[in-house]
Design an enzyme around this catalytic site. Structure first.
Site, PDB file in Angstrom:
ATOM      1  CE  LYS A 188      -4.226   1.606   0.345  1.00  0.00           C
ATOM      2  NZ  LYS A 188      -5.330   1.368  -0.602  1.00  0.00           N
ATOM      3  CG  ASP A 222      -6.765  -1.184  -2.326  1.00  0.00           C
ATOM      4  OD1 ASP A 222      -5.662  -1.426  -2.844  1.00  0.00           O
ATOM      5  OD2 ASP A 222      -7.233  -0.034  -2.258  1.00  0.00           O
ATOM      6  CG  ASP A 246      -2.765 -12.069  10.716  1.00  0.00           C
ATOM      7  OD1 ASP A 246      -2.749 -13.292  10.925  1.00  0.00           O
ATOM      8  OD2 ASP A 246      -3.500 -11.277  11.330  1.00  0.00           O
TER       9      ASP A 246
END
Ligand code: NAI
Length: 357
Positions: A188, A222, A246
């Site tokens: 990101k 995303d 995770d």
């Protein structure tokens, strides 16, 4: 016939070689799935000598003064390998995660989570086969949180060049050793320009320097998540920092049947701890209904690791036979409830043992 002859020969040679492995049953469903896994590995004739140690609430219940006793970490440092059940971490308060502490203390910086479709486990997708490689020691998992003023808290995301390079090198080497074709880095860096930017710089550089025959790709996380659920076959190896890894691991587990079928391993330079992706599942603990397959598959990864690093044919043979046995069980409908079957944890272990050839 050839196989039987071969196995006979292997047993004779490897009777000399026994591998000490630390078994940490853990909390919640941990002891149930660990017992089932240990029983199957022993029945397959793997030359493992188990040393049981405890962590988590289970350690406190046995009189330890903290959730990660020194004798547990010392045993792993001594033997180099552990098979670990899940440990509970309280939400919102209480003690910090034992899992995170163990990974940091032993420098288990590289988590590997293979995600594969399995015959006998019908899902929306048929042939998912990807691996999530997760940085295990920093990022937002550093747990550095501060109350700035009443009602304002901060949580620090840590990225160091050393750790970003180390996990990148690890991921490319691992992907290359596994004859994978492509590594996709999830990030990101459009928002976290410095921390994820550093991760990307290191990944790019290590890919270039390593001279690997691997396609390299960067995807904003995303959009990557959308792509995973639309077309999971697009991905091969996904490299992420800690928190992304995770979350992505559980997302990917959902593609192939859930947390009951997703194994994992945490690697450092000298130690390795094998554990399923799932947690201690308090909602089903103590009922003999948990699926032990994820920990069993982690155990198979452990046997392959021993076979590879110590050149041990008995462990390789046991790993293959366990894999064939659980696949045969699943195809025959011998499954736990999470996969639509009716077997309990120990009954599933019995079924797999019966199918060992
Ligand atoms: P979880 O993975 O324990 O459970 C999520 C859901 O999946 C639950 O409905 C559970 O019943 C189901 N599930 C998980 N494993 C299963 C299995 N083997 N067979 C059948 N169903 C299974 O995640 P949750 O509830 O978020 O965490 C519970 C505790 O576990 C927390 O304290 C958490 O911190 C800890 N945890 C520990 C991990 C570790 O030790 N490596 C990893 C993840 C969570």
């Amino acid at each position: 016939m050839a196989v039987a002859k071969n196995r006979c020969k292997i047993t004779t040679i490897d009777q000399l070689m026994t591998h000490k492995v630390v078994l940490i049953p853990g909390d919640g469903i941990g002891p149930e799935v660990a017992e089932a896994t240990q029983r199957i590995i022993d029945a397959a004739g793997a030359n493992i000598e188990w040393t049981e140690r405890h962590a988590g609430v289970a350690a406190l219940e046995r009189g330890a003064d903290n959730v990660l006793p020194d004798d547990t970490t010392h045993a792993i440092l001594e033997h180099g390998i552990a098979l670990k059940g899940p440990c509970t971490t309280p939400i919102g308060g209480g003690f910090s995660s034992i899992n995170v502490a163990l990974r940091k203390k032993l420098n288990l910086y590289g988590a590997v989570r293979p995600v594969r479709s399995m015959d006998g486990v019908p899902t929306r997708y048929d042939d998912v086969d990807l691996i999530v490689v997760r940085e295990n020691t920093e990022g937002l998992y550093s747990g550095i949180e501060n109350v700035i003023s009443k009602g304002v808290v901060t949580s620090l995301k840590v990225a160091t060049e050393d750790a970003c390079r180390r996990i990148s090198k690890f991921a490319f080497k691992f992907a290359s050793d596994q004859r994978r074709k492509k590594v996709t880095v999830f990030h990101k860096a459009n928002i976290m320009k410095l921390s994820d930017g550093l991760f990307l710089d290191c990944a790019r550089d290590e890919h270039k320097k390593g001279g690997f025959d691997l396609e390299y790709e960067e995807v904003i996380i995303d959009a990557g998540c959308m792509r995973i659920v639309q077309d999971p076959k697009y991905f091969d190896v996904i490299l992420c920092e800690n928190l992304y890894g995770d979350v992505i691991s559980d997302l990917c587990a959902g593609l192939v049947g859930g947390l009951g079928v997703t194994p994992g391993a945490n690697f450092g330079e000298t130690n390795a701890v094998f554990e399923a992706v799932h947690g201690s599942a308090p909602d089903i603990a103590g009922q003999n209904i948990a699926n032990p397959l994820a920990l069993l598959m982690s155990g198979v990864m452990m046997l392959r690791h021993i076979a590879r690093t110590r050149d041990d044919a008995t462990c390789k043979d046991a790993a293959n036979r366990i894999r064939d046995a659980y696949n045969a069980s699943l195809i025959a409908g011998e499954k736990t409830r999470d996969l639509g079957g009716s077997l309990g944890t120990s009954e599933f272990a019995d079924a797999v043992i019966k199918r060992l050839k």
